[in-house]
Design a protein around this motif. Structure first.
Motif, PDB file in Angstrom:
ATOM      1  N   UNK A  38       4.293  -0.337   8.158  1.00  0.00           N
ATOM      2  CA  UNK A  38       5.504   0.357   7.308  1.00  0.00           C
ATOM      3  C   UNK A  38       5.515   2.336   7.509  1.00  0.00           C
ATOM      4  N   UNK A  39       6.765   2.078   7.829  1.00  0.00           N
ATOM      5  CA  UNK A  39       7.189   3.620   7.735  1.00  0.00           C
ATOM      6  C   UNK A  39       8.287   3.574   8.493  1.00  0.00           C
ATOM      7  N   UNK A  40       9.271   4.677   8.546  1.00  0.00           N
ATOM      8  CA  UNK A  40      11.106   5.064   7.940  1.00  0.00           C
ATOM      9  C   UNK A  40      10.754   5.915  10.111  1.00  0.00           C
ATOM     10  N   UNK A  41       9.288   5.763  10.585  1.00  0.00           N
ATOM     11  CA  UNK A  41       9.903   5.839  12.126  1.00  0.00           C
ATOM     12  C   UNK A  41      10.258   4.810  12.402  1.00  0.00           C
ATOM     13  N   UNK A  42      10.387   5.698  13.917  1.00  0.00           N
ATOM     14  CA  UNK A  42      11.484   4.850  15.068  1.00  0.00           C
ATOM     15  C   UNK A  42      10.536   4.223  15.601  1.00  0.00           C
ATOM     16  N   UNK A  43       9.055   4.608  15.710  1.00  0.00           N
ATOM     17  CA  UNK A  43       8.288   3.811  16.266  1.00  0.00           C
ATOM     18  C   UNK A  43       6.460   3.992  16.435  1.00  0.00           C
ATOM     19  N   UNK A  86      -8.042  -5.462   6.507  1.00  0.00           N
ATOM     20  CA  UNK A  86      -7.612  -4.352   5.662  1.00  0.00           C
ATOM     21  C   UNK A  86      -6.844  -3.423   5.500  1.00  0.00           C
ATOM     22  N   UNK A  87      -6.417  -2.465   4.325  1.00  0.00           N
ATOM     23  CA  UNK A  87      -5.138  -2.432   3.935  1.00  0.00           C
ATOM     24  C   UNK A  87      -5.568  -0.880   3.994  1.00  0.00           C
ATOM     25  N   UNK A  88      -4.613   0.141   4.218  1.00  0.00           N
ATOM     26  CA  UNK A  88      -4.746   1.719   3.265  1.00  0.00           C
ATOM     27  C   UNK A  88      -2.853   2.321   3.104  1.00  0.00           C
ATOM     28  N   UNK A  89      -2.965   3.550   3.294  1.00  0.00           N
ATOM     29  CA  UNK A  89      -2.099   4.641   3.195  1.00  0.00           C
ATOM     30  C   UNK A  89      -2.741   5.382   4.054  1.00  0.00           C
ATOM     31  N   UNK A  90      -1.607   6.416   4.275  1.00  0.00           N
ATOM     32  CA  UNK A  90      -1.571   7.371   4.842  1.00  0.00           C
ATOM     33  C   UNK A  90      -2.877   8.731   4.331  1.00  0.00           C
ATOM     34  N   UNK A  91      -3.443   9.789   5.195  1.00  0.00           N
ATOM     35  CA  UNK A  91      -4.343  10.658   4.343  1.00  0.00           C
ATOM     36  C   UNK A  91      -4.226  11.686   4.663  1.00  0.00           C
ATOM     37  N   UNK A  92      -3.497  12.446   3.211  1.00  0.00           N
ATOM     38  CA  UNK A  92      -3.279  13.537   3.636  1.00  0.00           C
ATOM     39  C   UNK A  92      -3.690  15.040   2.786  1.00  0.00           C
ATOM     40  N   UNK A 123       0.687  -1.194  -0.021  1.00  0.00           N
ATOM     41  CA  UNK A 123      -0.216  -0.338   0.013  1.00  0.00           C
ATOM     42  C   UNK A 123       0.631   1.279   0.260  1.00  0.00           C
ATOM     43  N   UNK A 124       1.741   1.233   0.471  1.00  0.00           N
ATOM     44  CA  UNK A 124       3.117   2.463   0.903  1.00  0.00           C
ATOM     45  C   UNK A 124       3.578   2.376  -0.927  1.00  0.00           C
ATOM     46  N   UNK A 125       3.595   1.268  -1.362  1.00  0.00           N
ATOM     47  CA  UNK A 125       4.993   2.106  -2.193  1.00  0.00           C
ATOM     48  C   UNK A 125       3.612   2.253  -3.600  1.00  0.00           C
ATOM     49  N   UNK A 150       3.896   8.078   2.976  1.00  0.00           N
ATOM     50  CA  UNK A 150       4.895   7.746   3.811  1.00  0.00           C
ATOM     51  C   UNK A 150       4.559   6.089   4.723  1.00  0.00           C
ATOM     52  N   UNK A 151       3.494   5.794   4.773  1.00  0.00           N
ATOM     53  CA  UNK A 151       3.379   5.057   5.711  1.00  0.00           C
ATOM     54  C   UNK A 151       2.104   3.886   5.064  1.00  0.00           C
ATOM     55  N   UNK A 152       2.429   2.704   4.634  1.00  0.00           N
ATOM     56  CA  UNK A 152       1.103   2.054   4.656  1.00  0.00           C
ATOM     57  C   UNK A 152       1.205   0.907   5.962  1.00  0.00           C
ATOM     58  N   UNK A 153      -0.253   0.559   6.090  1.00  0.00           N
ATOM     59  CA  UNK A 153      -1.191   0.023   7.353  1.00  0.00           C
ATOM     60  C   UNK A 153      -1.414  -1.110   6.638  1.00  0.00           C
TER      61      UNK A 153
END
Length: 116
Positions: free
Chosen positions: A76-81, A40-46, A20-22, A27-30
């Protein structure tokens, strides 16, 4: 955590989140898995008027589809937490013990926390 240590169903939600991220260039996929095994799959909503993390969006999609509980979640993210807000969204539907897998953009799981 090594990929071989992951349950196949957990590996599946990490793969779905990464896709989903790709696919959406966000920035994030979940992905979340409900108590019946549906995902259920989603990406960031901005949007100007609406901002949701990928995990919040995936939980909202599960709720909107009638899910009553969650078994697991992955982001899936670049965040550390995993953020407090993301853990709260998972906890609201799945309970405090629901595992949340945190993976990097490469799909490697860096850790697991509970929604608690």
């Amino acid at each position: 955590m090594t990929d071989s240590a992951l349950d196949p169903e957990d590996r599946k939600i990490v793969t779905l989140a990464r896709s989903a991220r790709a696919r959406n260039g966000v920035p994030e996929g979940a992905a979340v898995r409900d108590d019946t095994g549906r995902t259920y799959v989603a990406g960031t909503v901005a949007l100007d008027s609406l901002r949701l993390s990928a995990l919040q969006t995936a939980v909202a999609m599960a709720v909107a589809s009638g899910a009553k509980s969650l078994e697991a979640a992955a982001v899936v993210t670049e965040a550390e937490a995993v953020s407090v807000a993301d853990r709260a969204a998972v906890r609201d539907l799945g309970g405090a013990a629901t595992p949340v897998l945190l993976a990097g953009p490469d799909g490697v799981v860096r850790g697991t926390v509970t929604a608690g």
